[in-house]
Write a protein that holds these residues in place. Structure first.
Motif, PDB file in Angstrom:
ATOM      1  N   GLU A1050      -6.190 -10.132   6.864  1.00 16.99           N
ATOM      2  CA  GLU A1050      -5.117  -9.836   7.097  1.00 16.99           C
ATOM      3  C   GLU A1050      -3.939 -10.739   6.105  1.00 16.99           C
ATOM      4  OE1 GLU A1050      -4.346 -12.868  10.885  1.00 16.99           O
ATOM      5  OE2 GLU A1050      -4.434 -10.781  11.333  1.00 16.99           O
ATOM      6  N   ASP A1051      -4.513 -11.977   5.646  1.00 18.07           N
ATOM      7  CA  ASP A1051      -3.737 -12.640   4.671  1.00 18.07           C
ATOM      8  C   ASP A1051      -3.378 -11.926   3.376  1.00 18.07           C
ATOM      9  OD1 ASP A1051      -3.716 -14.550   6.492  1.00 18.07           O
ATOM     10  OD2 ASP A1051      -5.251 -15.922   5.588  1.00 18.07           O
ATOM     11  N   ASP A1052      -3.875 -10.826   3.104  1.00 15.34           N
ATOM     12  CA  ASP A1052      -3.693 -10.041   2.003  1.00 15.34           C
ATOM     13  C   ASP A1052      -2.545  -9.086   1.986  1.00 15.34           C
ATOM     14  OD1 ASP A1052      -5.955 -11.375   1.028  1.00 15.34           O
ATOM     15  OD2 ASP A1052      -7.230  -9.642   1.366  1.00 15.34           O
ATOM     16  N   THR A1053      -1.995  -8.893   3.387  1.00 15.95           N
ATOM     17  CA  THR A1053      -0.978  -7.867   3.495  1.00 15.95           C
ATOM     18  C   THR A1053       0.163  -8.300   2.859  1.00 15.95           C
ATOM     19  OG1 THR A1053      -1.960  -7.432   5.906  1.00 15.95           O
ATOM     20  CG2 THR A1053       0.252  -6.760   5.420  1.00 15.95           C
ATOM     21  N   GLY A1054       0.607  -7.302   2.263  1.00 13.63           N
ATOM     22  CA  GLY A1054       1.951  -7.027   1.430  1.00 13.63           C
ATOM     23  C   GLY A1054       1.831  -7.712  -0.042  1.00 13.63           C
ATOM     24  N   LYS A1055       0.567  -8.543  -0.339  1.00 10.52           N
ATOM     25  CA  LYS A1055       0.661  -9.098  -1.702  1.00 10.52           C
ATOM     26  C   LYS A1055       0.217  -7.980  -2.407  1.00 10.52           C
ATOM     27  CE  LYS A1055      -1.260 -13.305   0.086  1.00 10.52           C
ATOM     28  NZ  LYS A1055      -2.380 -14.419   0.226  1.00 10.52           N
ATOM     29  N   PHE A1056       0.968  -8.565  -4.024  1.00 10.18           N
ATOM     30  CA  PHE A1056       0.447  -7.538  -5.165  1.00 10.18           C
ATOM     31  C   PHE A1056      -1.132  -7.712  -5.422  1.00 10.18           C
ATOM     32  CE2 PHE A1056       0.277  -6.996  -9.781  1.00 10.18           C
ATOM     33  CZ  PHE A1056       0.447  -5.474  -9.587  1.00 10.18           C
ATOM     34  N   PHE A1057      -1.709  -6.577  -5.549  1.00 15.23           N
ATOM     35  CA  PHE A1057      -2.914  -6.466  -5.799  1.00 15.23           C
ATOM     36  C   PHE A1057      -3.649  -7.327  -6.950  1.00 15.23           C
ATOM     37  CE2 PHE A1057      -6.939  -4.087  -7.443  1.00 15.23           C
ATOM     38  CZ  PHE A1057      -7.908  -4.347  -6.411  1.00 15.23           C
ATOM     39  N   GLY A1058      -2.749  -7.347  -7.770  1.00 10.81           N
ATOM     40  CA  GLY A1058      -3.186  -8.000  -9.122  1.00 10.81           C
ATOM     41  C   GLY A1058      -3.397  -9.614  -8.864  1.00 10.81           C
ATOM     42  N   THR A1059      -2.634 -10.154  -7.693  1.00  8.52           N
ATOM     43  CA  THR A1059      -2.912 -11.605  -7.607  1.00  8.52           C
ATOM     44  C   THR A1059      -4.065 -11.817  -7.072  1.00  8.52           C
ATOM     45  OG1 THR A1059      -1.874 -11.256  -5.354  1.00  8.52           O
ATOM     46  CG2 THR A1059      -0.427 -11.802  -7.087  1.00  8.52           C
ATOM     47  N   LEU A1060      -4.863 -10.880  -6.479  1.00  7.48           N
ATOM     48  CA  LEU A1060      -6.099 -11.125  -5.972  1.00  7.48           C
ATOM     49  C   LEU A1060      -7.405 -10.684  -6.787  1.00  7.48           C
ATOM     50  CD1 LEU A1060      -5.616  -9.791  -2.261  1.00  7.48           C
ATOM     51  CD2 LEU A1060      -5.656 -12.289  -3.269  1.00  7.48           C
ATOM     52  N   GLU A1061      -7.175  -9.311  -7.377  1.00  5.36           N
ATOM     53  CA  GLU A1061      -7.925  -8.656  -8.498  1.00  5.36           C
ATOM     54  C   GLU A1061      -7.288  -8.385  -9.653  1.00  5.36           C
ATOM     55  OE1 GLU A1061     -11.138  -8.515  -7.888  1.00  5.36           O
ATOM     56  OE2 GLU A1061     -11.531  -8.374  -5.843  1.00  5.36           O
ATOM     57  N   GLY A1062      -7.031  -9.425 -10.376  1.00  4.71           N
ATOM     58  CA  GLY A1062      -5.928  -9.121 -11.728  1.00  4.71           C
ATOM     59  C   GLY A1062      -7.037  -8.336 -12.493  1.00  4.71           C
ATOM     60  N   THR A1063      -8.137  -8.648 -12.629  1.00  2.65           N
ATOM     61  CA  THR A1063      -9.028  -7.811 -13.633  1.00  2.65           C
ATOM     62  C   THR A1063      -9.151  -6.619 -13.346  1.00  2.65           C
ATOM     63  OG1 THR A1063      -9.944 -10.082 -14.120  1.00  2.65           O
ATOM     64  CG2 THR A1063     -11.037  -8.072 -15.227  1.00  2.65           C
ATOM     65  N   ILE A1064      -9.262  -6.190 -11.963  1.00  2.00           N
ATOM     66  CA  ILE A1064      -9.612  -4.780 -11.571  1.00  2.00           C
ATOM     67  C   ILE A1064      -8.274  -3.991 -11.879  1.00  2.00           C
ATOM     68  CG2 ILE A1064      -9.974  -3.531  -9.783  1.00  2.00           C
ATOM     69  CD1 ILE A1064     -12.347  -4.712 -10.365  1.00  2.00           C
ATOM     70  N   MET A1065      -7.166  -4.825 -11.474  1.00  2.00           N
ATOM     71  CA  MET A1065      -5.879  -4.095 -11.667  1.00  2.00           C
ATOM     72  C   MET A1065      -5.403  -3.791 -13.154  1.00  2.00           C
ATOM     73  SD  MET A1065      -3.136  -3.429  -9.923  1.00  2.00           S
ATOM     74  CE  MET A1065      -1.693  -2.337 -10.266  1.00  2.00           C
ATOM     75  N   GLU A1066      -5.900  -4.687 -14.277  1.00  2.00           N
ATOM     76  CA  GLU A1066      -5.863  -4.273 -15.676  1.00  2.00           C
ATOM     77  C   GLU A1066      -6.726  -3.111 -15.940  1.00  2.00           C
ATOM     78  OE1 GLU A1066      -6.793  -7.814 -17.243  1.00  2.00           O
ATOM     79  OE2 GLU A1066      -4.750  -8.745 -17.633  1.00  2.00           O
ATOM     80  N   SER A1067      -7.744  -3.101 -15.352  1.00  2.00           N
ATOM     81  CA  SER A1067      -8.839  -1.921 -15.560  1.00  2.00           C
ATOM     82  C   SER A1067      -8.033  -0.659 -15.113  1.00  2.00           C
ATOM     83  CB  SER A1067     -10.050  -1.989 -14.912  1.00  2.00           C
ATOM     84  OG  SER A1067     -10.488  -3.214 -15.464  1.00  2.00           O
ATOM     85  N   LEU A1068      -7.341  -0.696 -13.631  1.00  2.00           N
ATOM     86  CA  LEU A1068      -6.672   0.617 -13.390  1.00  2.00           C
ATOM     87  C   LEU A1068      -5.365   0.914 -14.200  1.00  2.00           C
ATOM     88  CD1 LEU A1068      -6.525  -0.432  -9.373  1.00  2.00           C
ATOM     89  CD2 LEU A1068      -8.217   1.083 -10.546  1.00  2.00           C
ATOM     90  N   VAL A1069      -4.723   0.080 -14.876  1.00  2.00           N
ATOM     91  CA  VAL A1069      -4.188   0.408 -15.789  1.00  2.00           C
ATOM     92  C   VAL A1069      -4.603   1.079 -17.099  1.00  2.00           C
ATOM     93  CG1 VAL A1069      -2.218  -0.437 -17.303  1.00  2.00           C
ATOM     94  CG2 VAL A1069      -2.220  -1.385 -15.090  1.00  2.00           C
TER      95      VAL A1069
END
Length: 1348
Positions: A1050-1069
């Motif tokens: 629940e501590d992840d709620t509202g956060k930008f995904f890239g702050t937790l999984e930045g490499t995955i976020m770059e891959s999604l881009v």
């Protein structure tokens, strides 16, 4: 190492991989472990697809059923709502006509004030006659004030009533009040005389207000310093602060008092300008700068042996005197050094040549005023009068006025400087003390006004740019220092607590905490040990919510009142034996921006449409993206105005879709030629006040620059006659072409007895109206307690059902023609009795009748209706889902709501959920906070998303959800209702939605993803390794901008995904799931850290007592000097603390402070990590290595730890990359299919991280499942704006980027008889103003001594 995404698309590829594996196995047995680890876990792509489909189906049907989507949509259709085409050009013409009429009333009002003032000044009075007036600072004394003080200071009682039209300020409409600043001697003969004759203005003020009830404050600012203001009100000020508001330094006064000017300031920095002379000279320059406005151009040159620009970027040019450039000058003044001998010849020639180039007929850029020109010479004496230079460059036309300021008391040096001023139509003053600087500087303004005064009949009115209604613009800088002082005080108090803890505590836990530098730093910031990251985030988020004061935002504070003003000079018509040209003052009135916005009703523009206004400098008067107060900095500074809030260019708020570098804008907005855009398009049309119609592709940011939308918009603009303003509107291409037309004819509805009471349409559910829109309002009676839109619409709908009801829906009309006779004027404005005046009102007929239509269409929220009966087509699957959820009450829908195009928001709470949550909640109801209908972000996003998926609900959670009470966090889901005629003709009518308890939403998410979709139970034969319950699989629900709606933590709620999984976020881009969009913020503010003085060397000896006494005196002196605007003379690193009470100047010295003097140097120990320490937004991570404190902590804490990092705001450019979901990229053959990817070789052991992405149907969400077995290094991808780095060249280019502008039409800088005026200045003296300031200083120190 670059991570690549591999796609698993065919069986042949798998077979190929298998072959390769067998070869590698036979050849390299040592690689078996790597291969096994990488492929031991197979991603459950099919399961992810089924989970997403089931989640989407479930929440879609439930939301539809609870929100009664189909009922409301059917009601709009059966109610015969139709579509009408929006004619943008005709719309902007109608709006411009209304605004023009309103502006003409304001101009007529100030003209009447001006005429009466000039006539009243001719009246003769006996000087001994008492003057009867209401002193704004001496009204209605409080019971705490002694009777002797009341009698001595002439307090008077006056009935004051709170008035909504004046922002709830208590006023008296019968009289005006007079404000005299502290630096003006109120009993001076010229001041008393002007107060006496200006009393005649009261009747004019009242008459103006009767004629135009939309008038705001009316006033007359006298050249003697006082301000007469109507209606009368008490001058609100802090009892600890001296009031130094001076109307003569306000933009409306300065602009009206003289025509625009080009000015060169020559500051003598030779070796003789040291000590007090230097400080006085700097303060003279600072005060001159305060008299300039955005229509003036200026440069400052230091001169000794050589003449150089004070600001090196402003090389050989004049720059616009906007707040940012003035700020550059002020900053540079702190760094000047005196040396060598002054070369006056070089300096004067440099100034004349620069002014000649600026005034050249070939200068077509709009830069430079090409009107008045002046040289301001600030020096301690000149060796010659340099007549030859003046005869060469300035005679016989005298185009340049010369004003000379002699610093110091030497009488011998007066002659040459006095001659320079008198021989060049200027003025000479001698400045001997800091206290008299302001009055002496202000003497140049009437001289500049002389040609205007001498023409007598030529009264040109002026319109100011936008500004905030604050007592003094310069207090913005001081307010920042005050807030920094509060931060320092809080840290000092925590430091003192820490000292006591170190001294008294022997607890092992405390000792351990003291060894942890992060714990110590957190204690100094927040006053507590053992704060978790979540606790710190909650503390800061609570501060941000409490201090949120930006304009238009929901919160505890309203923010600043933005306005423009119209003003006109008032001339002295007296005939005297000696030729004079006296400026009596300036008459004016304020025009609040909200009054202009009322005439451009947003409902006519529709959702995502907006209006804006631009002046002849290209600066924004109002715009939805104008952000005048700090938002991105610490909570303590969120309600402070930005340094350049009133000089935001139109090109800085319209971000075109083709920008790929800072300030490189689209050609449709402006075409750049070097650093000057002489061939702009839309912006030039606005500046030139041409009718315009343009199309542009733009990027629009939402939610505090965390979301982004790309769209095409159509722009229309028209001139507002009689002003330097252009009004523009922007409407989205596509759905913005049309508007929903549906109204209930009120008269017909009333006559239809079958219809019943019109208020029956509001009978179900709770409802509210847009708080800023005008449905109906009284024009005069503003003293009613409840003037909310809901109360007013109830009252007016009741009145409408009575006989003789009239709409009175004409918003504005042209003012009366001056040539009207009395009979014509009476017909135009019939006289009204008190009852008629009280009942005079306005109602927006179109808006009210559209509201009635919407109320009927949305009148569906009855508690008696069964939800299952409302499911479309009796869909058995939908009924099953709904019954399952309602019976188990596991989904958590708390509220169903609908908001419409007419500003109506209505809702109904789910009793089973809301009773348990809202009863004990400290937060207001969601719908009472988010009641702005089409202006709410969730409304805008739902309408924009309709084009991508017409069935989709748009989900969101608060960005700070992780810092809130988990039981109070809500998920918002909204879906747009469009009225459609075909695929091309459609327009939004409403948005429906639900709010869901986030905890129950997450429980549902886990329940679905923790079991295999092929089996009904989690404990089936399905392997846990293939569900989100497994530790090897992390699952997230992300919205269309990459924010986490739900996850297992629940501590992840509202956060930008890239702050937790930045490499995955770059891959999604890279895999085109998300698109990366760059946004520039040209209104950003960067915080520069100021150097601080260390006090660690102070010794605890008798000398410390002397130092304490000196600091006490200087603290009190500084307090007064700051409030008299002398605080800019030095860096107040020490004294600013006294103003806020960190170290009370009245407190006795103490020996409690322990100073470090042993081998432990905590300055270095903590200084090393000062740069590494997170700012107020940062939180130390758990894996940070904390250096331990030594065993001997006897000398801890050192005094250095008590200091904050002082900051100062600076305008800058920032940039950020935001993200947008590409839903179409997730489709294959019309169906959403999983995106199967993998991060390869992302660890030294060669393992990878496969992931699966699936669109959740009928939502804006995607389900992301990521394998967590491989410990890949993940980069952090943040969406916090960062400063655009400029080198010295580009930084200067940014300051020198001068967009096209249009000079003011009025320029009066010459009168043929001005040479007959012989008044050109004399020596300064310690007059009443100086005495008043010195008396104030001594009185304050005396009072402090008495209290200590």
């Amino acid at each position: 190492m670059r991570h690549k995404v591999k796609w698993w698309c065919s069986l042949s590829l798998v077979q190929h991989r298998t072959t390769v594996v067998f070869i590698l196995f036979s050849l390299f047995p040592t690689l078996l472990g790597v291969y096994t680890q990488e492929h031991d876990f197979n991603m459950p792509h099919q399961e992810v697809e089924l989970w997403a489909r089931k989640i989407g189906n479930h929440i879609f049907h439930l939301s539809n059923a609870f929100a009664l989507y189909n009922d409301i949509k059917d009601n709009f259709r059966t109610g015969e709502a139709t579509l009408q085409e929006n004619d943008g050009l005709q719309l902007v013409k109608e709006m411009t006509s209304d605004v023009t009429n309103m502006m003409k009333f304001k101009v007529d009002a100030v003209n009447r004030i001006m005429n009466v003032a000039e006539e009243a000044s001719l009246d003769k009075y006996k000087q001994e006659e008492p003057v009867d007036y209401y002193n704004a600072k001496r009204l209605n004394p409080s019971p705490d004030i002694p009777q002797e003080a009341i009698d001595d200071k002439n307090y008077r009682n006056l009935s004051l009533l709170s008035n909504i039209h004046f922002d709830g300020i208590p006023i008296n409409e019968s009289v005006s009040s007079v404000h005299v600043p502290t630096n003006v001697y109120a009993k001076a003969p010229d001041v008393i005389n002007a107060i006496r004759w200006s009393g005649r203005l009261d009747r004019t003020f009242k008459s103006n207000y009767e004629l135009d009830p939309t008038l705001s404050w009316q006033y007359f600012g006298s050249s003697t310093g006082f301000l007469r203001q109507y209606p009368a009100s008490e001058w609100v000020m802090d009892e600890k602060d001296p009031d130094l508001y001076d109307a003569r330094l306000r933009s409306w006064y300065i602009q009206a008092a003289s025509s625009p000017k080009d000015m060169v300031i020559l500051l003598d920095v030779s070796g003789s300008m040291t000590g007090l002379r230097k400080e006085i000279a700097i303060h003279v320059v600072l005060n001159i700068l305060e008299t300039l406005n955005e229509n003036d151009f200026v440069n400052i040159f230091n001169f000794s042996t050589e003449t150089t620009e004070l600001v090196s970027c402003f090389n050989d040019s004049l720059v616009q005197a906007n707040m940012e450039n003035i700020g550059e000058f002020k900053k540079a003044l702190k760094t000047i050094e005196t040396k060598e001998i002054a070369n006056f010849s070089k300096a004067l020639i440099k100034a004349f040549e620069l002014l000649q180039r600026t005034n050249s007929q070939y200068n077509k850029s709009g830069q430079g005023s090409q009107c008045n020109q002046a040289i301001m010479l600030v020096t301690d004496g000149a060796p010659d009068n340099y007549e030859k230079i003046f005869s060469t460059y300035n005679w016989p036309h005298f185009q340049v006025r010369v004003f000379t300021y002699l610093i110091g008391r030497e009488e011998k040096k007066k002659r040459d400087l006095s001659w320079m001023a008198c021989a060049n139509k200027g003025y000479f003053v001698q400045v001997t003390t800091l206290a008299e600087v302001r009055e002496q500087v202000l003497r140049y303004i009437p001289v500049m006004a002389r040609p205007m005064v001498m023409y007598q009949e030529d009264h040109h009115h002026i319109w100011t740019g936008v500004y905030a209604d604050v007592a003094d613009p310069k207090q913005i800088e001081w307010l920042w220092e005050v807030r920094e002082g509060k931060r320092q005080r809080d840290r000092t108090e925590n430091y003192q607590k820490l000292q006591k803890i170190v001294k008294d505590s022997s607890s092992p836990a405390i000792i351990d905490a003291l060894r942890d530098k992060w714990q110590v730093e957190n204690f100094l910031r927040y006053g507590e040990f053992s704060l978790s990251s979540r606790s710190i985030a909650r503390i800061k988020a609570a501060k941000m919510r409490k201090m949120r004061g930006r304009r238009g935002a929901p919160g505890l504070k309203e923010g600043y009142r933005l306005m423009t003003s119209v003003a006109v000079p008032v001339f002295d018509r007296k005939k005297t034996s000696m030729k004079t040209a006296n400026l009596l003052g300036v008459a004016g009135t304020d025009v609040p921006i909200r009054e202009i916005e009322k005439l451009v009703p947003p409902y006519k523009l529709g959702v995502n449409g907006y209006s804006f206004m631009v002046n002849s400098n290209g600066y924004v008067i109002y715009h939805p993206d104008l952000r005048p107060v700090h938002q991105e900095s610490n909570a303590e500074f969120q309600d402070i105005l930005k340094p350049n809030y009133n000089s935001v260019d139109f090109a800085e708020v319209e971000l075109t879709d083709y920008e790929n570098e800072a300030r490189a804008n689209d050609s449709e907005l402006l075409e750049m030629a070097g650093w000057r855009d002489y061939y702009s398009k839309l912006r030039k049309d606005l500046v030139e006040q041409n009718a315009a119609e343009r199309m542009m592709s733009v990027k629009i940011h939402l939610d505090d620059m965390k979301r982004v939308v790309q769209r095409k918009q159509k722009y229309f603009a028209q001139k507002i006659s009689g002003t330097p303003f252009s009004l523009g509107i922007a409407m989205p291409e596509g759905y913005g072409k049309y508007k929903v037309h549906g109204q209930i004819e009120l008269t017909r509805e009333i006559q239809d007895h079958r219809a019943g009471d019109v208020m029956n349409h509001f009978s179900t559910g709770n409802w509210t109206l847009h708080p800023d829109w005008v449905y109906c309002e009284y024009k005069y009676d503003q003293h009613q307690e409840d003037q909310s839109p809901e109360a007013l619409i109830n009252e007016f709908l009741s009145r409408a059902q009575k006989p003789n009801w009239k709409w009175r829906s004409t918003r504005t009309r042209p003012p009366p023609d001056p040539i009207m006779n009395q009979a014509q004027h009476k017909r135009w404005k019939p006289s009204m009795g008190s009852d008629e005046r009280r009942d005079n009102y306005y109602c927006d007929k179109d808006l009210v009748q559209s509201l009635l239509f919407d109320a009927r269409a949305t009148n569906v929220y009855s508690r008696k209706v069964k939800i299952e009966d409302k499911i479309k087509d009796r869909n058995p699957v939908a009924i099953y889902i709904m019954l399952l959820s309602t019976s188990s009450q596991n989904f958590g829908i708390t509220t169903a709501f609908v908001a419409t195009r007419s500003g109506l928001t209505r809702w109904i709470d789910n009793p089973s959920e809301s009773s348990s949550s809202n009863g004990n909640s400290k937060e207001p109801h969601f719908m009472k906070v988010h009641n702005r209908a089409i202006d709410e972000v969730w409304y805008k996003r739902a309408v924009d998303y309709y084009k991508e998926d017409q069935d989709a609900y748009v989900y969101s959670v608060p960005f700070d959800a992780a810092t809130r009470d988990p039981d109070e966090v809500l998920v918002t889901a909204t879906r747009a209702i469009f009225v459609e005629e075909n695929d091309y003709r459609m327009a939004p009518a409403a948005v429906v939605g639900v709010t869901i308890k986030h905890r129950k939403f997450v429980d549902f998410f886990k329940n679905e993803t923790y079991k295999c979709p092929s089996y009904p139970s989690r404990n089936s034969s399905c392997k846990k390794a293939k569900t989100c319950e497994s530790k090897s699989l992390n699952c997230y629900l992300l919205d269309d901008n990459g924010f986490i709606i739900a996850s297992e933590n629940e501590d992840d709620t509202g956060k930008f995904f890239g702050t937790l999984e930045g490499t995955i976020m770059e891959s999604l881009v890279q895999s085109e799931v998300y698109k990366k969009i760059q946004i520039f913020d040209y209104q950003a503010v960067c915080l520069d850290t100021q150097e601080k003085n260390s006090m660690a060397s102070i010794l605890t000896t008798p000398i410390q007592t002397l130092k304490w006494f000196a600091s006490w005196v200087m603290g009190n002196v500084f307090w007064v000097l700051v409030k008299t605007q002398l605080y800019t003379l030095w860096d107040p690193n020490e004294a600013w603390a006294y103003a806020q009470g960190q170290w009370d100047p009245n407190a006795a010295p103490t020996d409690e402070v322990t100073y470090s003097k042993g081998p432990i140097n905590y300055q270095s120990a903590f200084g090393e990590y000062q740069e590494m320490l997170p700012d107020e937004a940062g939180i130390p991570t758990e894996d940070t290595k904390h250096p331990e404190l030594p065993d001997d902590i006897g000398d801890f804490p050192s005094l250095e730890l008590a200091y904050i990092n002082k900051t100062h705001p600076r305008p800058c450019d920032k940039t950020v990359y935001l993200y947008k979901l590409q839903s179409k990229k997730l489709k294959q053959d019309g169906l959403y299919k999983p995106v199967k990817g993998k991060l390869s070789n992302c660890h030294t052991n060669g393992c990878g991280r496969p992931f699966s992405v699936q669109k959740v149907i009928s939502t804006n969400l995607i389900l992301v499942a990521v394998n967590s077995l491989c410990p890949c290094e993940s980069r952090k991808v943040d969406i916090e704006p960062v400063e655009v780095e400029h080198n010295e060249t580009t930084s200067c280019n940014r300051l020198l980027m001068q967009h096209y502008r249009k000079r003011p039409q009025s320029c009066v800088n010459y009168h043929p008889d001005e040479h007959e005026i012989k008044l050109c200045g004399g020596a300064g003296s310690l007059g009443p103003s100086s005495v008043a300031l010195l008396t104030l200083l001594l009185a304050h120190i005396y009072n402090s001594m008495m209290q200590s």
